[in-house]
Scaffold this active site. Structure first.
Site, PDB file in Angstrom:
ATOM      1  CD  GLU A  40      -3.119  -0.743  -0.101  1.00  0.00           C
ATOM      2  OE1 GLU A  40      -2.910   0.087  -0.784  1.00  0.00           O
ATOM      3  OE2 GLU A  40      -3.608  -1.790  -0.437  1.00  0.00           O
ATOM      4  CE1 TYR A 123      -6.769   3.060  -0.548  1.00  0.00           C
ATOM      5  CE2 TYR A 123      -4.104   3.208  -0.276  1.00  0.00           C
ATOM      6  CZ  TYR A 123      -5.398   2.672  -0.531  1.00  0.00           C
ATOM      7  OH  TYR A 123      -5.189   1.363  -1.454  1.00  0.00           O
ATOM      8  CG  ASP A 141      -8.026   4.016  -4.372  1.00  0.00           C
ATOM      9  OD1 ASP A 141      -9.067   3.916  -4.417  1.00  0.00           O
ATOM     10  OD2 ASP A 141      -7.106   3.361  -4.824  1.00  0.00           O
TER      11      ASP A 141
END
Length: 371
Positions: A40, A123, A141
């Site tokens: 991520e 996020y 996102d």
DNA sequence: CAGCCGTGGTT
DNA sequence: TAACCAAGGCT
């Protein structure tokens, strides 16, 4: 807003499509929080195809959060070389040390707690919490902005920070409580296939009957996004100082562009006008550089301009126009300068930003042309 | 909040 | 080419 039946319909349609069509990505082999976290952070503002080889090598070098937490800085920067936004990897190591020391190696399991770790914002916290720990929270996102702005014709400007909160409320209504991680990842796959920014294919999208913007013929009007200003041009002089102990690299400041990275010394020359032929006023500049070397290196160097086309490099906010100046000299004392001499054979041991690589390539081509 | 922080790909 | 886009976060 949709009623319960339509929400259920949407979830089943989306997850059925995801189960059969989801991308086979290296970080989807398991739900280890360390793996999800690394992927991520890498994926922030970076495309999947770019990330894949970096992710594989990263896991090879640092198989566990403990091994990453204790790795030398040069090694983690090298693992990040070319990915950009280098503060991401330095923040990652701070977060890894938090996990190892403050949490005894056990990751916090909720989105709220995850945001206590450096580099994990709304996020990323949502993504890790939903994928690794099955918490039913949104992960907003760019994909989520694109997909849901079209599904619901949401006209808020996605550049504004508070718009994220609006999307979180909408997604909280429709997210699958049983499979939140798969739901969020399905939205991402959707956003990068049928619902892309420029050439979407809403006609063949599995959720086209839920896509209000498409049904109204307004697919490309969403998301609403204000334009950003163009990069500001800045002139620089790059100093290639070659000695018998190697080339001089400067450890850049901890703030600003390319923070903490090693690079040839770069001097702003914004008070000097460019000549029409794309070069800086070299006579004046050479004098300034000589003064600079005396004051900063305690060494009276005399630079020569390396004639040829300047190096140009564009960042998100800045466009650098760089002229090269060279000097060959004997190695000198670096006690008062934040930097070191590095031999050419050792260049591949350090992480260098793209603009530094461009300067080096130009130096090689120009200095070899002389002969 | 607005500005800052990289790079590679596409149009 | 310039502009825009890509799984954002920090100050």
């Amino acid at each position: 807003m949709w009623d319960d039946a339509k929400i259920k319909d949407f979830q089943e349609t989306l997850l059925t499509w995801y189960d059969s069509e989801k991308r086979d990505l290296p970080w989807r082999r398991n739900h280890e929080p360390y793996h999800i976290w690394v992927s991520e952070i890498m994926l922030q503002q970076t495309q999947v195809n770019t990330v894949i080889p970096y992710y594989e090598r990263f896991m090879d070098w640092f198989p566990t959060v403990e091994s990453f937490a204790s790795a030398p800085e040069e090694r983690i920067l090298k693992a990040w070389e070319g990915l950009g936004y280098y503060s991401r990897v330095r923040n990652m190591q701070k977060a890894a040390k938090q996990v190892v020391q403050d949490y005894a190696g056990q990751w916090p399991q909720t989105a709220n707690e995850l945001q206590n770790l450096v580099g994990i914002g709304p996020y990323t916290a949502g993504a890790i919490a939903s994928i690794a720990f099955n918490e039913a929270v949104p992960a907003v996102d760019g994909n989520a902005f694109r997909v849901f702005s079209r599904l619901f014709e949401i006209e808020d400007d996605i550049v504004k920070p508070q718009t994220r909160v609006i999307f979180e409320h909408v997604i909280q209504q429709v997210i699958s409580k049983e499979r939140p991680g798969d739901f969020n990842q399905a939205i991402m796959d959707l956003g990068s296939s049928y619902m892309t920014a420029k050439n979407p294919d809403p006609e063949h999208s599995p959720v086209k009957r839920f896509n209000q913007a498409y049904l109204d013929g307004k697919e490309l009007e969403f998301p609403v996004k204000s334009k950003k200003p163009r990069p500001v041009e800045m002139a620089y002089a790059a100093l290639v100082i070659e000695t018998d102990k190697g080339f001089l690299f400067e450890k850049r400041s901890s703030k600003g562009m390319l923070a903490n990275l090693l690079a040839f010394p770069l001097l702003r020359v914004d008070d000097l006008k460019e000549k029409p032929d794309d070069e800086l006023l070299t006579d004046e500049l050479v004098i300034k550089l000589d003064q600079w070397s005396q004051e900063n290196l305690n060494q009276p160097l005399v630079f020569s301009p390396l004639e040829g086309q300047m190096v140009k490099h564009t960042f998100t906010h800045q466009k650098w126009l760089i002229d090269l100046f060279v000097v060959k000299t004997k190695a000198f004392d670096l006690s008062y300068f934040p930097g070191e001499f590095i031999l050419e054979k050792d260049f591949d041991q350090i992480a260098v930003p793209k603009v530094q690589q461009k300067i080096w390539d130009r130096y090689l081509s120009l200095s070899s042309n002389k002969f």
